[in-house]
Every structure is written in C-alpha cells, then in structure tokens.
Design a protein around this motif. Structure first.
Motif, PDB file in Angstrom:
ATOM      1  N   THR A 167       0.827  -1.207   0.000  1.00  0.00           N
ATOM      2  CA  THR A 167       0.000   0.000   0.000  1.00  0.00           C
ATOM      3  C   THR A 167       0.860   1.254   0.000  1.00  0.00           C
ATOM      4  OG1 THR A 167      -1.887  -1.077   1.049  1.00  0.00           O
ATOM      5  CG2 THR A 167      -1.720   1.295   1.331  1.00  0.00           C
ATOM      6  N   VAL A 168       2.007   1.215   0.670  1.00  0.00           N
ATOM      7  CA  VAL A 168       2.927   2.348   0.629  1.00  0.00           C
ATOM      8  C   VAL A 168       3.411   2.581  -0.803  1.00  0.00           C
ATOM      9  CG1 VAL A 168       5.140   3.236   1.446  1.00  0.00           C
ATOM     10  CG2 VAL A 168       3.614   2.064   3.036  1.00  0.00           C
ATOM     11  N   CYS A 169       3.644   1.516  -1.551  1.00  0.00           N
ATOM     12  CA  CYS A 169       4.003   1.658  -2.963  1.00  0.00           C
ATOM     13  C   CYS A 169       2.887   2.362  -3.733  1.00  0.00           C
ATOM     14  CB  CYS A 169       4.285   0.294  -3.585  1.00  0.00           C
ATOM     15  SG  CYS A 169       5.811  -0.494  -3.048  1.00  0.00           S
ATOM     16  N   ALA A 170       1.644   2.030  -3.413  1.00  0.00           N
ATOM     17  CA  ALA A 170       0.509   2.676  -4.065  1.00  0.00           C
ATOM     18  C   ALA A 170       0.483   4.166  -3.769  1.00  0.00           C
ATOM     19  CB  ALA A 170      -0.796   2.020  -3.620  1.00  0.00           C
ATOM     20  N   ILE A 171       0.797   4.517  -2.530  1.00  0.00           N
ATOM     21  CA  ILE A 171       0.833   5.932  -2.142  1.00  0.00           C
ATOM     22  C   ILE A 171       1.892   6.679  -2.943  1.00  0.00           C
ATOM     23  CG2 ILE A 171       1.319   7.513  -0.225  1.00  0.00           C
ATOM     24  CD1 ILE A 171       0.236   5.197   1.618  1.00  0.00           C
ATOM     25  N   GLN A 172       3.064   6.080  -3.062  1.00  0.00           N
ATOM     26  CA  GLN A 172       4.145   6.730  -3.822  1.00  0.00           C
ATOM     27  C   GLN A 172       3.763   6.876  -5.286  1.00  0.00           C
ATOM     28  OE1 GLN A 172       6.560   8.410  -2.911  1.00  0.00           O
ATOM     29  NE2 GLN A 172       8.500   8.001  -3.907  1.00  0.00           N
ATOM     30  N   ASN A 173       3.135   5.859  -5.868  1.00  0.00           N
ATOM     31  CA  ASN A 173       2.668   5.978  -7.254  1.00  0.00           C
ATOM     32  C   ASN A 173       1.749   7.182  -7.414  1.00  0.00           C
ATOM     33  OD1 ASN A 173       3.978   3.697  -8.239  1.00  0.00           O
ATOM     34  ND2 ASN A 173       2.148   2.833  -9.155  1.00  0.00           N
ATOM     35  N   LEU A 174       0.778   7.292  -6.526  1.00  0.00           N
ATOM     36  CA  LEU A 174      -0.178   8.395  -6.591  1.00  0.00           C
ATOM     37  C   LEU A 174       0.531   9.730  -6.418  1.00  0.00           C
ATOM     38  CD1 LEU A 174      -3.706   8.656  -5.200  1.00  0.00           C
ATOM     39  CD2 LEU A 174      -2.047  10.351  -4.419  1.00  0.00           C
ATOM     40  N   TRP A 175       1.472   9.787  -5.487  1.00  0.00           N
ATOM     41  CA  TRP A 175       2.174  11.033  -5.186  1.00  0.00           C
ATOM     42  C   TRP A 175       2.960  11.539  -6.392  1.00  0.00           C
ATOM     43  CZ3 TRP A 175       4.289  11.200   0.473  1.00  0.00           C
ATOM     44  CH2 TRP A 175       4.351  12.520   0.913  1.00  0.00           C
ATOM     45  N   LEU A 176       3.669  10.627  -7.070  1.00  0.00           N
ATOM     46  CA  LEU A 176       4.455  11.030  -8.233  1.00  0.00           C
ATOM     47  C   LEU A 176       3.550  11.412  -9.406  1.00  0.00           C
ATOM     48  CD1 LEU A 176       7.336   8.396  -8.077  1.00  0.00           C
ATOM     49  CD2 LEU A 176       7.412  10.798  -7.386  1.00  0.00           C
ATOM     50  N   ALA A 177       2.476  10.650  -9.600  1.00  0.00           N
ATOM     51  CA  ALA A 177       1.529  10.999 -10.662  1.00  0.00           C
ATOM     52  C   ALA A 177       0.897  12.359 -10.385  1.00  0.00           C
ATOM     53  CB  ALA A 177       0.451   9.922 -10.780  1.00  0.00           C
ATOM     54  N   ALA A 178       0.584  12.624  -9.119  1.00  0.00           N
ATOM     55  CA  ALA A 178      -0.004  13.906  -8.746  1.00  0.00           C
ATOM     56  C   ALA A 178       0.954  15.051  -9.052  1.00  0.00           C
ATOM     57  CB  ALA A 178      -0.376  13.896  -7.266  1.00  0.00           C
ATOM     58  N   ARG A 179       2.235  14.856  -8.728  1.00  0.00           N
ATOM     59  CA  ARG A 179       3.205  15.929  -9.009  1.00  0.00           C
ATOM     60  C   ARG A 179       3.293  16.197 -10.496  1.00  0.00           C
ATOM     61  NH1 ARG A 179       4.950  19.666 -10.156  1.00  0.00           N
ATOM     62  NH2 ARG A 179       6.816  20.843  -9.526  1.00  0.00           N
ATOM     63  N   ALA A 180       3.276  15.144 -11.307  1.00  0.00           N
ATOM     64  CA  ALA A 180       3.323  15.327 -12.755  1.00  0.00           C
ATOM     65  C   ALA A 180       2.090  16.061 -13.270  1.00  0.00           C
ATOM     66  CB  ALA A 180       3.461  13.973 -13.451  1.00  0.00           C
TER      67      ALA A 180
END
Length: 228
Positions: A135-148
């Motif tokens: 789930t932490v990996c999922a959070i990081q995915n979302l975070w990087l996509a959000a920044r982009a």
C-alpha cells in the motif's frame, strides 16, 4: 528495439521524483476534476503488490463535516506531540504547518487489507507486513503521478488511528496507512518544507549506501572502501 524510455520520458520521471513535495499550504479551492482524480487513483491501483494481492483501499473525502472531524482529531494528536518536545525544539514544532485538511478541497484516506485472500498468501508467510508495504508503494505511485499533474499532496500522520477508524467507519481488519490532502496549489517548494524551516536536513546518498553487508560505520566510508 530497446526497453528504455526515451530521454525526455526518463527525464520526466526523475524530475517528478526530485520535485515531489509534501504540501501543507497553498491549496487552491478548486476541486480536482473527476477524471484527474480517477487517473491518480488508477496510478495507485497499478502499484506493485506482494502476490498480486492489491490490498489498497481508497476513501475519497469531500464532505466538510467529515474533514472538520478529522481536523479536530489532528489538533488533539498534535497537542500531544507538542508536549513531547521542550525548549527551542518545542517552539519550532509549534510554528510548523503540518496539515492542509480543511484548505485542500478533497482528502484521501488510503487503507490496506492485510487479511485479503487475494494472492493466496504468496510472499506473506515470512513477511506478512509486505501487505502494508504494498500500500505504501501505491501511495508513492499516486504522489508522483499527482506531481506530474500539478497536484499537491500532503501526508497527515499526526492522527490517532483509532479516532480515524471511528470517523471514517473503518472496519477492524482494515489498516489506515495514509491520510492525504489533495488539491491544486499555488506553487511547489524548491526544497522540502521541513528542510527550509530548519527542522531536519537530507543526508547524502553515500552515507546510507552499504555493499555486500551492513557496516556500523557510515555508508560513505563503506562506499570509499568499495571503490578503493
């Protein structure tokens, strides 16, 4: 044919990683378009997960009354945290902006279901905590996509999980992992806010890298030894 991305694509990935920030201020009132929010959730849903169990669950929160209840829980937890500091560090902590629960137009609670039968326990017999790691990996995915996408994300960890369970009606077997504030922002900081405020500084990469086995001395010495 190559497996590598093109140069511009690679640069964009590394740029998103370097420019990602934990955002606590400067949220704009405009809610994220539903299609954009869905893209961010889809990025999280595509994260790697042990045994392909996909344990992550998502609660999108727009309701102001719910966010006000979460904010009240933050204030309680933050007061307790403040009491653990003394002197100048206490004053510094009190000055920090640590959440944007009410400023952000929507919040997102990301949960994990570590008891899920999906994946048939593959990879969890010896390390059951990998469900949470997934789930932490999922959070990081979302975070990087959000920044982009130009979307700010702020992770609020100063919350009593039991209180959060009560507010959001989270079942006992489901683990709250992250409470996030999401929204467009007026700007992104050029450096992490906690570094800018003097709370802490990043350590250099070489100080945390080890080779072949863990060494008690700092990683930079280990790296020098390896390259010698």
């Amino acid at each position: 044919m190559t497996n590598e991305f093109g140069l511009q694509e690679r640069d964009a990935v590394y740029r998103a990683i370097a420019a990602r920030r934990d955002v606590r201020r400067g949220f704009l009132p405009e809610a994220l378009p539903s299609e954009l929010l869905r893209r961010l959730l889809a990025a999280a849903h595509k994260a790697p997960s042990v045994g392909l169990m996909q344990p992550s669950r998502f609660i999108v929160i727009h309701d102001l009354a719910i966010r006000q209840a979460v904010h009240a829980a933050f204030l309680e937890a933050n007061e307790l945290a403040l009491r653990s500091y003394t002197g100048e560090r206490r004053e510094q902590y009190a000055s920090l902006k640590l959440e944007g629960i009410l400023e952000a137009p929507q919040n997102l609670c990301i949960l994990s279901d570590p008891q899920s039968d999906r994946g048939h326990q593959l990879g969890r017999h010896t390390m059951p905590e990998t469900a949470i790691y997934s789930t932490v990996c999922a959070i990081q995915n979302l975070w990087l996509a959000a920044r982009a996408e130009g979307v700010g994300v702020g992770w609020v960890s100063i919350l009593d999980p039991a209180r959060l369970r009560e507010i959001l009606h989270i079942p006992a077997e489901i683990v709250p992992v992250a409470y996030l504030c999401l929204g467009y922002v007026d700007c992104f900081g050029t450096e992490p806010e906690l570094e800018r405020s003097g709370w802490e500084r990043r350590v250099p990469l070489d100080s945390v890298v080890h080779y072949d086995m863990y060494h008690e001395q700092d990683g930079s010495k280990n790296a020098e030894a390896k390259s010698a």
